[in-house]
Design a protein around this motif. Structure first.
Motif, PDB file in Angstrom:
ATOM      1  N   ASN A  37       1.023  -1.075   0.113  1.00 55.51           N
ATOM      2  CA  ASN A  37       0.051  -0.045  -0.057  1.00 55.51           C
ATOM      3  C   ASN A  37       0.710   1.071   0.004  1.00 55.51           C
ATOM      4  O   ASN A  37       1.754   1.367   0.810  1.00 55.51           O
ATOM      5  CB  ASN A  37      -0.777  -0.037   1.266  1.00 55.51           C
ATOM      6  CG  ASN A  37      -1.701  -1.159   1.174  1.00 55.51           C
ATOM      7  OD1 ASN A  37      -2.441  -1.309   0.301  1.00 55.51           O
ATOM      8  ND2 ASN A  37      -2.026  -1.968   2.341  1.00 55.51           N
ATOM      9  N   LEU A  38       0.745   2.123  -0.888  1.00 57.55           N
ATOM     10  CA  LEU A  38       1.423   3.263  -1.016  1.00 57.55           C
ATOM     11  C   LEU A  38       0.726   4.470  -0.817  1.00 57.55           C
ATOM     12  O   LEU A  38      -0.352   4.651  -1.309  1.00 57.55           O
ATOM     13  CB  LEU A  38       2.071   3.391  -2.665  1.00 57.55           C
ATOM     14  CG  LEU A  38       3.341   2.528  -2.737  1.00 57.55           C
ATOM     15  CD1 LEU A  38       3.399   0.975  -2.693  1.00 57.55           C
ATOM     16  CD2 LEU A  38       4.042   2.975  -4.201  1.00 57.55           C
ATOM     17  N   ASP A  60       5.206   6.808   1.245  1.00 58.49           N
ATOM     18  CA  ASP A  60       5.332   5.769   2.307  1.00 58.49           C
ATOM     19  C   ASP A  60       4.796   4.601   1.673  1.00 58.49           C
ATOM     20  O   ASP A  60       3.668   4.505   1.168  1.00 58.49           O
ATOM     21  CB  ASP A  60       4.577   6.417   3.454  1.00 58.49           C
ATOM     22  CG  ASP A  60       4.995   7.464   4.216  1.00 58.49           C
ATOM     23  OD1 ASP A  60       6.284   7.693   4.159  1.00 58.49           O
ATOM     24  OD2 ASP A  60       4.401   8.410   4.606  1.00 58.49           O
ATOM     25  N   ALA A  61       5.245   3.321   2.013  1.00 60.22           N
ATOM     26  CA  ALA A  61       4.759   2.119   1.707  1.00 60.22           C
ATOM     27  C   ALA A  61       4.851   1.054   2.794  1.00 60.22           C
ATOM     28  O   ALA A  61       5.739   0.910   3.523  1.00 60.22           O
ATOM     29  CB  ALA A  61       5.618   1.593   0.396  1.00 60.22           C
ATOM     30  N   GLU A  62       3.941   0.172   2.881  1.00 62.36           N
ATOM     31  CA  GLU A  62       3.631  -0.781   3.895  1.00 62.36           C
ATOM     32  C   GLU A  62       3.094  -1.968   3.208  1.00 62.36           C
ATOM     33  O   GLU A  62       2.222  -1.855   2.349  1.00 62.36           O
ATOM     34  CB  GLU A  62       3.212  -0.203   5.030  1.00 62.36           C
ATOM     35  CG  GLU A  62       1.812   0.125   5.075  1.00 62.36           C
ATOM     36  CD  GLU A  62       0.696  -1.000   5.051  1.00 62.36           C
ATOM     37  OE1 GLU A  62       1.073  -2.091   5.798  1.00 62.36           O
ATOM     38  OE2 GLU A  62      -0.542  -0.866   4.604  1.00 62.36           O
ATOM     39  N   ALA A  63       3.186  -3.278   3.663  1.00 64.22           N
ATOM     40  CA  ALA A  63       2.519  -4.308   3.479  1.00 64.22           C
ATOM     41  C   ALA A  63       2.316  -5.224   4.789  1.00 64.22           C
ATOM     42  O   ALA A  63       3.228  -5.331   5.487  1.00 64.22           O
ATOM     43  CB  ALA A  63       3.020  -5.129   2.463  1.00 64.22           C
ATOM     44  N   ASP A  64       1.045  -5.556   5.113  1.00 60.83           N
ATOM     45  CA  ASP A  64       1.005  -6.303   6.558  1.00 60.83           C
ATOM     46  C   ASP A  64       1.453  -5.618   7.790  1.00 60.83           C
ATOM     47  O   ASP A  64       2.131  -6.421   8.512  1.00 60.83           O
ATOM     48  CB  ASP A  64       1.557  -7.826   6.239  1.00 60.83           C
ATOM     49  CG  ASP A  64       1.225  -8.485   7.327  1.00 60.83           C
ATOM     50  OD1 ASP A  64      -0.091  -8.548   8.138  1.00 60.83           O
ATOM     51  OD2 ASP A  64       1.876  -9.640   7.879  1.00 60.83           O
ATOM     52  N   GLY A  65       1.358  -4.478   7.721  1.00 58.21           N
ATOM     53  CA  GLY A  65       1.856  -3.508   8.922  1.00 58.21           C
ATOM     54  C   GLY A  65       3.460  -3.331   8.856  1.00 58.21           C
ATOM     55  O   GLY A  65       4.045  -2.735  10.125  1.00 58.21           O
ATOM     56  N   THR A  87       8.195   8.362 -10.608  1.00 60.43           N
ATOM     57  CA  THR A  87       7.463   7.147 -10.290  1.00 60.43           C
ATOM     58  C   THR A  87       8.022   6.452  -9.021  1.00 60.43           C
ATOM     59  O   THR A  87       9.247   6.238  -8.930  1.00 60.43           O
ATOM     60  CB  THR A  87       7.654   6.105 -11.410  1.00 60.43           C
ATOM     61  OG1 THR A  87       7.151   6.568 -12.672  1.00 60.43           O
ATOM     62  CG2 THR A  87       7.018   4.714 -11.088  1.00 60.43           C
ATOM     63  N   TYR A  88       7.354   6.284  -7.989  1.00 57.00           N
ATOM     64  CA  TYR A  88       7.547   5.597  -6.805  1.00 57.00           C
ATOM     65  C   TYR A  88       7.066   4.113  -6.730  1.00 57.00           C
ATOM     66  O   TYR A  88       6.024   3.718  -6.901  1.00 57.00           O
ATOM     67  CB  TYR A  88       6.601   6.374  -5.806  1.00 57.00           C
ATOM     68  CG  TYR A  88       6.934   7.814  -5.688  1.00 57.00           C
ATOM     69  CD1 TYR A  88       8.042   8.467  -4.784  1.00 57.00           C
ATOM     70  CD2 TYR A  88       6.406   8.732  -6.445  1.00 57.00           C
ATOM     71  CE1 TYR A  88       8.145   9.666  -4.768  1.00 57.00           C
ATOM     72  CE2 TYR A  88       6.620  10.121  -6.567  1.00 57.00           C
ATOM     73  CZ  TYR A  88       7.600  10.545  -5.732  1.00 57.00           C
ATOM     74  OH  TYR A  88       7.666  12.023  -5.752  1.00 57.00           O
ATOM     75  N   ALA A  98       4.221  -2.512  -6.721  1.00 54.17           N
ATOM     76  CA  ALA A  98       3.032  -1.300  -6.738  1.00 54.17           C
ATOM     77  C   ALA A  98       3.560  -0.122  -7.026  1.00 54.17           C
ATOM     78  O   ALA A  98       4.964   0.271  -6.524  1.00 54.17           O
ATOM     79  CB  ALA A  98       2.149  -1.408  -5.167  1.00 54.17           C
ATOM     80  N   SER A  99       2.872   0.823  -7.557  1.00 49.96           N
ATOM     81  CA  SER A  99       3.590   2.012  -7.766  1.00 49.96           C
ATOM     82  C   SER A  99       2.625   3.364  -7.594  1.00 49.96           C
ATOM     83  O   SER A  99       1.445   3.099  -7.815  1.00 49.96           O
ATOM     84  CB  SER A  99       4.325   1.945  -9.176  1.00 49.96           C
ATOM     85  OG  SER A  99       3.293   1.744 -10.078  1.00 49.96           O
ATOM     86  N   LEU A 100       3.077   4.692  -7.672  1.00 50.85           N
ATOM     87  CA  LEU A 100       2.410   5.659  -7.726  1.00 50.85           C
ATOM     88  C   LEU A 100       3.231   6.714  -8.690  1.00 50.85           C
ATOM     89  O   LEU A 100       4.203   6.504  -8.764  1.00 50.85           O
ATOM     90  CB  LEU A 100       2.237   6.213  -6.367  1.00 50.85           C
ATOM     91  CG  LEU A 100       1.179   5.721  -5.544  1.00 50.85           C
ATOM     92  CD1 LEU A 100       1.159   6.492  -4.166  1.00 50.85           C
ATOM     93  CD2 LEU A 100      -0.287   5.530  -5.921  1.00 50.85           C
TER      94      LEU A 100
END
Length: 211
Positions: A37-38, A60-65, A87-88, A98-100
Motif C-alpha cells: 500500500n503506497l 510511504d509504503a507498507e504491507a501487512d503492517g 515514479t515511486y 505497486a507504484s504511484l
C-alpha cells in the motif's frame, strides 16, 4: 496363473493410488500475500515556475503492517520548463510490485506572449478555451469530439509558448472519462496540437486545433 495376475493388478493399482495422493498432497494449499500500500505525501500534481525549488515529499509504503523500501525513478530540473514524471515503486515480500506517479510541471518564468483563449476547431467541432491565469487555461472539448456527454474538459498549461500539457483529470466528461494529454505543441496563437490519453472511447490520434 489367473489369480496371481489379478492380485498383481490390484497391487499395481493400489500403488498408483497412493502415489497419486502423495503427488497431489499440496495441490489445494493456498498462499496469502499482502500487497504493498503506497501513500503519497504531498500532491500528485505539482506546478512550479522556472527557478523555484522543488521539495520531494516522498511516498510511504507498507504491507501487512511492515514498512517497505520505496524506490524513485525520474528527476526534476526546475531550471528547464517541461513536464517531469516521478515514479515511486515498492515490492512486497513475495515480489509483487505497486507504484504511484507524481507529475511536476515547470512553467517558464517569462510572461507568455501567446494567448490561447478563444474558440478553436477540430474539423467542425468546437473547443472553447478560457484563460484562468497566465499560462493556465481550461478547455471544454479536449479531443474535438461531437458527442456532448463524451466531451472532455481539461485544465491545461502553456508551458513556454512552445509546449502545452493537460494533467490527468478524473471524470473529465459527463460520461465519466478520465484523461491526460501528452506534451503537445504550440505552433502559434492560432494553432496547437496534442494527443489525449483517455480511459475509454478515444484512441491516441493527434488532435490538431485551429482558431
Amino acid at each position: 496363473m489367473k489369480k496371481i495376475f489379478i492380485q498383481l493388478m490390484v497391487v499395481l493399482v493400489s500403488g498408483l493410488l497412493f502415489t497419486s495422493c502423495d503427488a497431489d498432497s499440496s495441490a489445494n494449499v493456498s498462499q496469502v500475500t499482502y500487497y504493498a500500500n503506497l501513500t503519497m505525501n504531498g500532491n500528485a500534481l505539482v506546478v512550479l515556475t522556472q527557478g523555484q525549488t522543488y521539495t520531494e515529499n516522498g511516498v510511504d509504503a507498507e504491507a501487512d503492517g511492515k514498512t517497505l523500501e520505496v524506490k524513485i525513478a525520474g528527476t526534476v530540473d526546475t531550471n528547464k520548463p517541461g513536464v517531469y514524471k516521478l515514479t515511486y515503486s515498492a515490492l512486497n515480500s513475495d515480489g509483487f510490485p505497486a507504484s504511484l506517479v507524481r507529475t511536476v510541471v515547470i512553467l517558464s518564468n517569462q510572461p507568455s506572449t501567446i494567448n490561447l483563449e478563444g474558440s478553436f476547431v477540430r474539423g467542425a467541432n468546437v473547443n472553447n478555451v478560457t484563460k484562468l491565469e497566465d499560462r493556465k487555461y481550461v478547455c471544454d472539448n479536449a479531443t474535438g469530439y461531437n458527442v456532448a456527454n463524451d466531451n472532455i474538459t481539461l485544465v491545461f498549461y502553456n508551458i513556454d509558448d512552445k509546449q502545452i500539457y493537460a494533467p490527468y483529470t478524473e471524470n473529465a466528461s459527463k460520461s465519466g472519462i478520465s484523461a491526460e494529454s501528452n506534451v503537445g505543441t504550440i505552433t502559434d496563437k492560432n494553432n496547437w496540437k496534442w494527443v489525449i490519453y483517455a480511459s475509454s472511447v478515444f484512441g491516441t490520434a493527434e488532435r490538431i486545433f485551429k482558431r
